[in-house]
Write an enzyme that holds these catalytic residues in place. Structure first.
Site: not given
Ligand code: AMP
Length: 407
Positions: A365, A388
Site C-alpha cells: 500500500g 497482502g
C-alpha cells in the site's frame, strides 16, 4: 521453495487461452474502492483495472455476473457498503446495460442471472453482507456458483484468502475456470522477481515494522544479491548491531530475529545495506526540530524519521546497478513533507534504473501511494494492486485463490 516452483504458469488458464463464447461468466472482482460521504468513488483504480477482463468476456458475446466485496460490513446490509453506489460509474465505463441484484443470492438474483442476455452485465450486492463469504461456506459458494456456467477470478487483492467467492466456489467449476487479466499480470510480474530474475536482484524494504515482513526477509535472503532496509524497521536492525537509536521505533521482541537475518545475509553472501545516516526529529511531527546524524548514534530523546543524504546516495548507487528491483515500504514518514526526501529519492532512483532497462516491481500500500504521489507510476515496470496477497506470495506461501484455479 516448493510453493514458488509450483507457479511456473506454463499451463496457466487465462481468459485468452480458453473458449468463452456464449457463456454466463461469473467474475470475482475486487471493487473494494474508497467512497466519500456522498457515496462517490474517490479512487476508481480497482474498477478500472478490471474493465479489460469484463470487456473481453462481453466481446465474446457472453454475459458477465460480477461479484465483489466492499469494506468490512459487520453483519447484513449496510447502505454505506452497498455496491449499488458503483453502478453509475460502471455503466459509464462499460457503456452497456448493467443490472443490479440487491442481494447476491436468493430468488431475485437467481432470476436476474437466469434472464441475463449476451453482452449484459449483472452486478451482485456486496458478498460480505453474508458472513458465510469470509468463512468460506460451501453452501453459500454453491448458491453463488449457480448464477453462472464459467468462473473467472480477477481479484488478486483477496487471493490470499480462502473465502467462498475467491476459492471455495472454484470446486463447482472443475474445468470451467480461469484467471482474469489482473490475476494473470500480477502473477507473471511477481514471478519475474521470484523465478530466474535478471541479476543483480535488489529488494528494498521499508515501512514501520519488521513484524509481518520477517518471512519475506527470510525468503528473499535466499534469492537476492542486495537487500536494502530503510523506514522504521531499520532501527531494530541497527539496535541489534549495537547502535544507539534514541526514541526511534523499535520492536524489542524482534531483536534476535533481526540478528539472525543479519547472520543469514552474511552466510548467503547477500549485501545487506542499512542506513548510514538519518534525519532525526525531537518529536513525531512535521513541525519538530530536525537534524542529521549517524544511524548508529542517535541522541536520547530524538527519533529517526527518514534516511539521510549519505544513505540516499549509497542506496541510489546500488539501485542503479540493479537489473531487477522489488520495493515494499517507504524509507521514512513520507506523509510528512519534512521526512519524504528518502522515499522520493528511492522512488526516483527506481524509475531511473527502469529507464536503463531494469525490471521494477512496486508492491504494498504505502510504496504504491508513494509512487503515485511522485507521479512515477508509468516509469516503473509494474505496480502490484494486492498488498497482502503480494507479500504472502513473496513469502513463498501458496495463495488459495490461485491454487483453486490451478487445481
Ligand atoms: P508499513 O505499513 O509497515 O509498510 O508502514 C508504512 C508506514 O511506515 C508509513 O505510514 C510511514 O510513515 C511509516 N514509517 C516509515 N519510516 C518510519 C520511521 N522512521 N518512523 C516511524 N514510522 C515510519
Amino acid at each position: 521453495m516448493e510453493t514458488v516452483e509450483l507457479h511456473n504458469f506454463i499451463n496457466m488458464a487465462t481468459i485468452d487461452s480458453i473458449d468463452l463464447k456464449n457463456k454466463k461468466v461469473l467474475v470475482r472482482v475486487d471493487f473494494n474502492v474508497p467512497l466519500n460521504e456522498n457515496f462517490e468513488i474517490t479512487d476508481p483504480t480497482r474498477i478500472n483495472a478490471a474493465i479489460p477482463t469484463i470487456k473481453k468476456i462481453l466481446n465474446e458475446k457472453s454475459s458477465v455476473i460480477l461479484m465483489s466485496h466492499l469494506g468490512r460490513p459487520k453483519e447484513g446490509f449496510e447502505d454505506k457498503f452497498s455496491l449499488k453506489h458503483l453502478l453509475p460509474y460502471l455503466k459509464e465505463k462499460l457503456n452497456v446495460n448493467v443490472l443490479f441484484a440487491d442481494d447476491c443470492i436468493g430468488s431475485s438474483a437467481n432470476q436476474l442471472a437466469a434472464e441475463l442476455k449476451p453482452k449484459e452485465v449483472l452486478l451482485l450486492e456486496n458478498l460480505r453482507f453474508y458472513k458465510e463469504e469470509t468463512k468460506g461456506d460451501v453452501e453459500f459458494a454453491k448458491k453463488l456458483a449457480n448464477h453462472g456456467d464459467f468462473y473467472v477470478n480477477d481479484a488478486f487483492g483477496t487471493a490470499h484468502r480462502a473465502h467462498a467467492s475467491t476459492t471455495i466456489i472454484a470446486q463447482f467449476f472443475p474445468k470451467d475456470k480461469a484467471f482474469g487479466y489482473i490475476m494473470g499480470d500480477e502473477l507473471k510480474n511477481i514471478n519475474k522477481i521470484l523465478q530466474e530474475p535478471k541479476r543483480p536482484l535488489t529488494t528494498i524494504l521499508g515501512g514501520a515494522k519488521i513484524s509481518g515482513k520477517i518471512e519475506i526477509i527470510n525468503n528473499l535472503l535466499d534469492k537476492v544479491e542486495n537487500l536494502i532496509i530503510g523506514g522504521g524497521m531499520m532501527f531494530t536492525f541497527i539496535k541489534a548491531m549495537g547502535g544507539n537509536i534514541g526514541s526511534s521505533l523499535i520492536e524489542e521482541d524482534l531483536l534476535d530475529t533481526a540478528h539472525e537475518a543479519i547472520e543469514k545475509a552474511k552466510e548467503q553472501n547477500v549485501n545487506l545495506y542499512l542506513p548510514l545516516d538519518v534525519k532525526i526529529a525531537n518529536e513525531f511531527s512535521n513541525e519538530a526540530q530536525t537534524d542529521l546524524c549517524s544511524s548508529y548514534n542517535i541522541p536520547d530523546g530524538w527519533m529517526g524519521l527518514d534516511i539521510g543524504p549519505k544513505t540516499i546516495q549509497k542506496f541510489e548507487e546500488v539501485i542503479l546497478k540493479s537489473s531487477s528491483i522489488l520495493w515494499n515500504g517507504p524509507m521514512g514518514v513520507f506523509e510528512m513533507s519534512n521526512y519524504e526526501e528518502g522515499t522520493k529519492a528511492i522512488a526516483e532512483a527506481i524509475a531511473n534504473a527502469t529507464k536503463k532497462g531494469a525490471f521494477s516491481l512496486i508492491g504494498g500500500g504505502d510504496s504504491v501511494a508513494a509512487i503515485n504521489k511522485y507521479n512515477l507510476k508509468n516509469k516503473v515496470s509494474y505496480v502490484s494492486t494486492g498488498g497482502g496477497a503480494m507479500l504472502e506470495y513473496i513469502e513463498g506461501k501458496e495463495l488459495p485463490g490461485v491454487k483453486a484455479i490451478e487445481a
